[in-house]
Design a protein around this motif. Structure first.
Motif, PDB file in Angstrom:
ATOM      1  N   ARG A 195      54.905  51.987 -48.617  1.00 40.82           N
ATOM      2  CA  ARG A 195      53.673  51.254 -48.310  1.00 40.82           C
ATOM      3  C   ARG A 195      53.615  49.938 -49.068  1.00 40.82           C
ATOM      4  NH1 ARG A 195      49.469  56.383 -48.610  1.00 40.82           N
ATOM      5  NH2 ARG A 195      49.713  57.072 -46.445  1.00 40.82           N
ATOM      6  N   ARG A 199      54.150  45.934 -46.943  1.00 35.03           N
ATOM      7  CA  ARG A 199      53.257  44.778 -46.895  1.00 35.03           C
ATOM      8  C   ARG A 199      54.042  43.478 -47.089  1.00 35.03           C
ATOM      9  NH1 ARG A 199      49.809  48.440 -49.737  1.00 35.03           N
ATOM     10  NH2 ARG A 199      50.508  47.640 -51.756  1.00 35.03           N
ATOM     11  N   SER A 202      56.230  42.934 -43.872  1.00 33.21           N
ATOM     12  CA  SER A 202      55.392  42.485 -42.754  1.00 33.21           C
ATOM     13  C   SER A 202      55.007  41.026 -42.918  1.00 33.21           C
ATOM     14  CB  SER A 202      54.127  43.357 -42.667  1.00 33.21           C
ATOM     15  OG  SER A 202      54.445  44.696 -42.365  1.00 33.21           O
ATOM     16  N   SER A 203      54.664  40.647 -44.147  1.00 34.74           N
ATOM     17  CA  SER A 203      54.292  39.256 -44.418  1.00 34.74           C
ATOM     18  C   SER A 203      55.451  38.310 -44.132  1.00 34.74           C
ATOM     19  CB  SER A 203      53.844  39.119 -45.878  1.00 34.74           C
ATOM     20  OG  SER A 203      53.582  37.785 -46.203  1.00 34.74           O
ATOM     21  N   ASN A 231      55.093  49.608 -40.075  1.00 32.12           N
ATOM     22  CA  ASN A 231      53.745  50.212 -40.217  1.00 32.12           C
ATOM     23  C   ASN A 231      53.773  51.690 -39.834  1.00 32.12           C
ATOM     24  OD1 ASN A 231      52.584  47.798 -41.067  1.00 32.12           O
ATOM     25  ND2 ASN A 231      52.100  47.149 -38.986  1.00 32.12           N
TER      26      ASN A 231
END
Length: 233
Positions: A195, A199, A202-203, A231
């Motif tokens: 997790r 992030r 994904s960014s 995700n």
């Protein structure tokens, strides 16, 4: 699959390396040590290339001399961190000019530096982190003389971070030795790390879309599918 196909087309050697198993990577580092060769590693944390000369390694760590930009210093690398070690010859003259680096002078410094063929005591490695306690160090030192397959969980008087560290080590390398409750704890640690990293991934993927301005629909679709996969994971 898009990334695999792309690597297969543009750099099949890198693809073979990234898909090779842990034992092959350890073997390659040991081969470099026996021949006195230097390696290149890309630091994902600092986003920079590191030129290093491995001195000694086991099935977990590599001890190496590396050039920090100003001088030669000792550094430990972990095979658990998915480092991309490559022969220093990948830094061709063209690439050296591109990144403004003089490999020959760095290799001269590394080859003439003093090499200590012993692993440092664990206390020297973790004193930089105030979270570790004397109990942590004591347990780690005990582990050095034990068969890795029988290493138990760290005692309750050890710090929380260190107990997590030992559990991750056992789960990453000797998962079959964990009892059900330990296995559940190990999976929770993995989920939290995924997790945290997702992030960042994904960014970075979304930034690729902004660079392209969303003009290439095929590229945007592929990147969005990668974001969705992370995700879902």
């Amino acid at each position: 699959m898009h990334l695999v196909k792309h690597l297969e087309q543009v750099n099949p050697q890198l693809l073979r390396y990234t898909l090779s198993d842990r034992e092959n990577k350890i073997s390659e580092v040991k081969d470099a040590i026996s021949k006195g060769n230097c390696l290149v590693n890309y630091s994902t944390k600092h986003h920079e290339l590191e030129i290093l000369k491995p001195i000694i390694c086991n099935d977990v760590y590599i001890k190496a001399n590396y050039f920090d930009g100003g001088s030669v210093t000792e550094k430990y690398y972990s095979f658990n961190n998915a480092n991309l070690f490559a022969p220093v010859k990948v830094l061709t003259d063209k690439r050296q000019k591109l990144i403004n680096i003089d490999v020959a002078s760095i290799l001269s410094l590394l080859n003439n530096a003093t090499a200590d063929n012993n692993f440092a005591p664990f206390s020297l490695l973790i004193n930089r982190n105030k979270a570790y306690t004397p109990s942590d160090i004591q347990f780690f030192n005990q582990c050095q003389t034990m068969n890795k397959f029988v290493i138990d969980e760290a005692p309750l008087n050890c710090s929380h971070d260190f107990r997590q560290y030992i559990l991750k080590f056992r789960g990453n390398n000797f998962k079959k030795t964990l009892i059900d409750t330990e296995l559940n704890q190990y999976y929770k640690i993995c989920i939290n790390e995924i997790r945290k990293q997702s992030r960042i991934y994904s960014s970075e993927l979304n930034s690729l879309i902004s660079i392209d301005d969303g003009k290439n629909e095929k590229t945007v679709k592929i990147i969005n599918s990668l974001v969705s996969y992370i995700n879902d994971l």
